[in-house]
Enzyme design. Structure first.
Site, PDB file in Angstrom:
ATOM      1  N   CYS B  85       1.152  -1.517   0.159  1.00 43.79           N
ATOM      2  CA  CYS B  85      -0.022  -0.126   0.208  1.00 43.79           C
ATOM      3  C   CYS B  85       0.718   1.294   0.096  1.00 43.79           C
ATOM      4  CB  CYS B  85      -1.083   0.080   1.059  1.00 43.79           C
ATOM      5  SG  CYS B  85      -2.463   1.087   0.965  1.00 43.79           S
ATOM      6  N   HIS B 195      -3.689  -5.679   0.810  1.00 43.08           N
ATOM      7  CA  HIS B 195      -3.010  -5.450   2.543  1.00 43.08           C
ATOM      8  C   HIS B 195      -3.134  -6.987   2.387  1.00 43.08           C
ATOM      9  CE1 HIS B 195      -2.117  -1.539   3.907  1.00 43.08           C
ATOM     10  NE2 HIS B 195      -3.163  -1.282   3.385  1.00 43.08           N
ATOM     11  N   GLU B 197      -1.425  -8.665   4.967  1.00 43.46           N
ATOM     12  CA  GLU B 197      -1.353  -8.613   6.378  1.00 43.46           C
ATOM     13  C   GLU B 197      -2.723  -8.115   7.546  1.00 43.46           C
ATOM     14  OE1 GLU B 197      -0.471  -6.086   4.579  1.00 43.46           O
ATOM     15  OE2 GLU B 197      -1.279  -4.223   5.980  1.00 43.46           O
TER      16      GLU B 197
END
Lengths: 82, 221
Positions: B85, B195, B197
């Protein structure tokens, strides 16, 4: 010495913010606005006294940080501080 | 494998990434942006967030922060780099990846799950995915609209540098060629808007992101 730097999107790069402004102007009844492009204006007060030295430093500043030359053009204007 | 996560003022996914790396088996060093040296490491992560408040252009200030000189040097020396990002925006601004992330086509901040196609699986980051597998990873950004000139786009395709694309009909930002993530020519520097994560364990609704961290761990250890 005063520097004014105009940073604008290159031709052909989509400018959704300019488009939104254009549409808003139309909705407000402002006719005849054929297109709108949005950019940035950066003003600087420089210690330089030599215009050509200032210009070449500003060129470097634009290339290193102020503009992203993948999508943006920059235009440098210099004037004496009053 | 040793990892370093760079922390800029305004980073907000640095600890999430650290949690994922720990789950994969390595506790990363958290490195402040003002540092001029990096610890020995096999992976550098540039996390998501709003470094320097997104002033001037997203990622532009971070790309010029002291630690980035060392990050660029390590990347050129072959260290793997993952930019997520805002990290992807930093990678384009510092020149490790081509192109730029522009304002989303519809001028909205987009925060939702996206369906991604894994278009390249021979990188340290994606080798645990199946070729052309569709996975679900969330995006959360205002400037994720990947743009590059036509020559660059042709080169990215020709050199097989496009790693993730948004699945058909699921492009959230107007990105050219539906690009969600690209690598440098070596395949060791990856930038991606989604993302991983944020979807790396079942409690978060799915674990598609987990294989990226496990994969890096496996390949770089």
């Amino acid at each position: 010495m005063k520097a004014t730097i105009y940073i604008t999107l290159k031709n052909g790069v989509l400018d959704p913010q300019g488009k939104a402004i254009e549409n808003a102007l139309g909705q407000l009844g402002f006719d005849g606005v054929n297109s709108v492009r949005q950019g940035k204006l950066i003003e600087m007060d420089l210690a330089d006294t030599d215009a050509s030295a200032a210009e070449s430093r500003l060129q470097e500043m634009c290339e290193k940080l102020l503009a992203n030359t993948v999508i943006e053009n920059f235009d440098i204007r210099l004037s004496d501080t009053e | 494998m040793r990892a370093a996560v760079i922390v800029f003022p305004g980073s907000n996914c640095d600890r999430d990434v650290a949690v994922c790396l720990e789950a994969a088996g390595t506790k990363p060093d958290m490195v402040w942006h003002g540092e001029t040296s990096l610890p020995a490491c096999d992976l550098i992560v540039l996390p998501g967030g709003f470094s320097y408040g997104d002033y001037l252009r997203c990622g532009s200030m971070a790309a010029n922060s002291p630690v980035m000189r060392e990050v660029v040097a390590r990347a050129h020396a072959g260290t793997a780099v993952l930019g997520i990002c805002n990290g992807f925006q930093v990678l384009t601004e510092c020149g490790l990846l081509p192109g730029v992330l522009m304002r989303n086509r519809d001028l909205n901040f987009v925060c939702r799950n996206t369906r991604l196609n894994v278009t390249r699986t021979d990188t340290p980051f994606t080798h645990l995915y199946e070729a052309d597998e569709e996975i679900i990873i969330p995006v959360a950004h205002n400037e994720g609209n990947y743009f590059a000139d036509d020559d660059t786009l042709v080169r990215l395709q020709g050199e097989n540098q496009i790693v993730f694309t948004y699945a058909s009909g699921d492009n959230p930002n107007g990105a050219s060629l539906d690009i969600a993530g690209i690598t440098d020519p070596t395949g060791r520097v990856l930038g991606m808007m989604p993302h991983p994560e944020r979807r790396a364990e079942k409690a978060l609704g799915g674990a598609d992101g987990r294989r990226m961290f496990d994969g890096v761990m496996e390949m770089l250890s």
